[in-house]
Design an enzyme around this catalytic site. Structure first.
Site, PDB file in Angstrom:
ATOM      1  N   HIS A 188       1.261  -1.126  -0.215  1.00 51.43           N
ATOM      2  CA  HIS A 188      -0.293  -0.004  -0.091  1.00 51.43           C
ATOM      3  C   HIS A 188       1.127   1.336  -0.066  1.00 51.43           C
ATOM      4  CE1 HIS A 188       0.737  -1.544   3.980  1.00 51.43           C
ATOM      5  NE2 HIS A 188       0.352  -0.487   4.419  1.00 51.43           N
TER       6      HIS A 188
ATOM      7  N   HIS B 259       0.864   5.844   0.950  1.00 52.04           N
ATOM      8  CA  HIS B 259      -0.065   6.063   2.065  1.00 52.04           C
ATOM      9  C   HIS B 259      -0.463   7.360   1.154  1.00 52.04           C
ATOM     10  CE1 HIS B 259       0.717   4.368   5.911  1.00 52.04           C
ATOM     11  NE2 HIS B 259       1.597   4.185   4.883  1.00 52.04           N
TER      12      HIS B 259
HETATM   13  P1  AMP Z   1       1.372   0.374   6.795  1.00 54.96           P
HETATM   14  O1  AMP Z   1       1.803   0.416   8.488  1.00 54.96           O
HETATM   15  O2  AMP Z   1       2.485   1.559   6.576  1.00 54.96           O
HETATM   16  O3  AMP Z   1       1.357  -1.098   6.816  1.00 54.96           O
HETATM   17  O4  AMP Z   1      -0.018   1.336   7.379  1.00 54.96           O
HETATM   18  C1  AMP Z   1      -1.031   0.421   7.388  1.00 54.96           C
HETATM   19  C2  AMP Z   1      -2.154   1.543   7.647  1.00 54.96           C
HETATM   20  O5  AMP Z   1      -3.720   0.764   7.490  1.00 54.96           O
HETATM   21  C3  AMP Z   1      -2.218   1.874   8.457  1.00 54.96           C
HETATM   22  O6  AMP Z   1      -1.860   3.825   8.613  1.00 54.96           O
HETATM   23  C4  AMP Z   1      -3.621   1.927   9.351  1.00 54.96           C
HETATM   24  O7  AMP Z   1      -4.033   2.996  10.088  1.00 54.96           O
HETATM   25  C5  AMP Z   1      -3.882   1.840   8.642  1.00 54.96           C
HETATM   26  N1  AMP Z   1      -5.013   1.128   8.400  1.00 54.96           N
HETATM   27  C6  AMP Z   1      -5.138  -0.207   9.495  1.00 54.96           C
HETATM   28  N2  AMP Z   1      -6.796  -1.063   9.426  1.00 54.96           N
HETATM   29  C7  AMP Z   1      -7.437  -0.508   8.870  1.00 54.96           C
HETATM   30  C8  AMP Z   1      -8.776  -0.062   8.339  1.00 54.96           C
HETATM   31  N3  AMP Z   1      -9.624  -0.826   8.625  1.00 54.96           N
HETATM   32  N4  AMP Z   1      -9.293   0.647   6.986  1.00 54.96           N
HETATM   33  C9  AMP Z   1      -9.055   1.197   7.019  1.00 54.96           C
HETATM   34  N5  AMP Z   1      -7.340   1.703   7.435  1.00 54.96           N
HETATM   35  C10 AMP Z   1      -6.445   0.392   8.393  1.00 54.96           C
END
Ligand code: AMP
Length: 138
Positions: free
Chosen positions: A102, A104
């Site tokens: 993903h 950001h």
């Molecule tokens: P990372 O730490 O780069 O793997 O990013 C994962 C991101 O997913 C974090 O910024 C979380 O806040 C976000 N996140 C976790 N669960 C959800 C969800 N159910 N819907 C949307 N974002 C989420």
């Protein structure tokens, strides 16, 4: 790490978990981060299985980057931030917590600090409204 087909983002793509969608095409999906570090924090993912930048086929990475640029431009119009940061983490020591590639999109507002990664849940009504505004630009 082997890809887990039941990770949160895979479930969001399959519609098994809810999300505030801003954009979707054949290859990618974009939705609001529910623990936003900044107002308008949005995520972009490829629909194919891949745990990170290296575990995902190049064509799917390219599709995700194309969508990231497109969604970031819509966020720029709607929120008019002072800047926009794009971030992507590979493996836990780098900050990755969800093992589906993903990107950001993080709007930057001068003088406003980012909240800590993955901590404070957003106001759901505000997220819904923001998602609708961003989606309307796409
Ligand atoms: P990372 O730490 O780069 O793997 O990013 C994962 C991101 O997913 C974090 O910024 C979380 O806040 C976000 N996140 C976790 N669960 C959800 C969800 N159910 N819907 C949307 N974002 C989420």
């Amino acid at each position: 790490m082997a890809y887990d087909p039941d990770n949160i983002f895979a479930k969001i793509i399959r519609g098994e978990l809810p999300s505030f969608k801003v954009y979707e095409d054949d290859h990618t999906f974009s939705f609001m981060d529910i623990f936003p570090q900044t107002r308008g924090h949005t995520l972009v993912i490829p629909k194919t299985a891949g745990e990170d930048l290296f575990g995902t086929e190049e064509k799917d990475v390219q599709a995700a980057i194309r969508t990231t640029r497109k969604v970031a431009a819509a966020i720029d119009k709607v929120l008019q931030p002072d800047g926009i940061r794009i971030a992507q983490f590979n493996r836990a020591p780098a900050g990755q917590t969800v093992y589906h590639l993903h990107f950001h999109i993080l709007p930057v507002f001068e003088g406003v600090d980012f909240r800590h990664h993955n901590t404070e849940q957003a106001d759901m009504d505000e997220l819904k409204e923001l998602a609708a505004k961003i989606a309307a630009e796409l």
